[in-house]
Motif scaffolding. Structure first.
Motif: not given
Length: 331
Positions: A170-182
């Protein structure tokens, strides 16, 4: 004397030091379990050990900190032959020989029985990856429903697993990557938002309640700035290949009222982890397992090269040469 195939490391070095040799099958003592290894995931800690960065490791050594397989023999009676089990950590691959072999002998106290019809390549990816993700979220960060969670290094296998667990919680998840394609990969595994990480997210996103830091010290200072007062940052990985700051002034780096913790996990967390419910959620499609590439034990050096060059695109799983057909699962 029964013999087996194992990847034996006789000294630190590149992937080529992992040589397939024929060695005796270990004999379990009372309190130990002999497991017929069917599959195991690769971990960056094994890469560091192979490179010579794990003090106290004596050679020759068989690496491997996790395994799934079938119980061959448990002299103390804790398990029955044929039980399907998983094991992690507890000195595997460092203090004693680990999972890069057809058989592994481990303490019964770090073995868990489970029942699942999932393929072995999926089962092999679960133990350490989900132990790290689960422990970081629910032991170190005490993640609560409705909280905003930032996963720094979200395209790693642990990051992808954590996104699914956090979303289901039930969390709101912001997740990161260095590559826009991912970014689409992040959303596919449960993130609400996929963000391209330029190393300076604190200037562009609203503050979050919790941060799971998997990149390491290269982004940790910025992750602290992303966190609201009373929030928590947990460093649980270092895919940025840097454990320490060049210089660290806590009064400058840590904002007022933001808490910083770490998570490394181990046997106790693995034994507490809700393994059966995680496997059920995977089977029902509620959780995705981010498997990258698979290999056979004979290809272990190649698999380590994938890991070292960041070519995995998910968890690398290695299958042994054991006969899988009799166990009712496909590879």
């Amino acid at each position: 004397m029964s013999m087996m195939q194992a990847a034996v490391m006789r000294g630190p070095g590149g992937p080529e030091v992992l040589n397939i040799e024929t060695i005796p099958v270990p004999m379990p003592k009372n309190g130990q379990v002999l497991i017929k290894v069917i599959a195991f995931g690769l971990n960056r800690s094994e890469l560091f050990t192979r490179q010579g960065h794990s003090p106290g490791v004596q050679f020759p050594r068989v690496l491997g900190i996790e395994a799934v397989g079938i119980v061959e023999h448990a002299p103390g009676g804790q398990f029955a032959p044929g039980d399907t089990v998983a094991t992690v950590m507890g000195g595997m691959g460092r203090q004693f020989d680990g999972a890069y072999a057809e058989f592994a002998c481990v303490p019964a106290s770090q073995v868990r029985k489970f029942s699942s019809d999932l393929p072995w390549k999926v089962l092999g990816a679960v133990p350490e990856m989900f132990q790290t993700a689960w422990g970081s979220l629910f032991r170190a960060l005490d993640l609560q429903p409705g909280e905003r969670l930032l996963i720094r290094g979200g395209s790693t296998s642990v990051g992808l697993a954590a996104a699914g667990l956090a979303c289901n919680h039930g969390a709101y998840v912001l997740s990161t990557t260095r590559q826009a394609t991912r970014t689409s990969l992040l959303i596919e595994h449960g993130a609400n938002e996929g963000i391209v990480d330029d190393g300076h997210l604190s200037a562009s996103i609203a503050k979050v309640d919790k941060v799971l830091e998997l990149v390491g010290t290269t982004t940790l200072a910025d992750s602290l700035l992303c966190t609201r007062p009373g929030g928590v940052v947990c460093m649980a990985g270092m895919v940025g290949d840097k454990w320490s700051f060049d210089s660290f002034a806590p009064m400058d780096a840590i904002p007022n009222y933001v808490r910083l913790t770490t998570y490394s996990g181990g046997v106790s967390e693995f034994m507490q982890m809700p393994l059966d419910s995680i496997l059920t959620d995977i089977a029902l499609g509620k959780l995705k397992v981010p498997i990258g590439r698979t290999a056979q034990l004979s290809e272990i050096a190649v698999a380590h090269r994938w890991m070292e060059q960041n070519q995995a695109e998910g968890k690398i799983v290695v299958l042994t040469s054991a006969d899988l057909s009799s166990f009712g699962r496909s590879a």
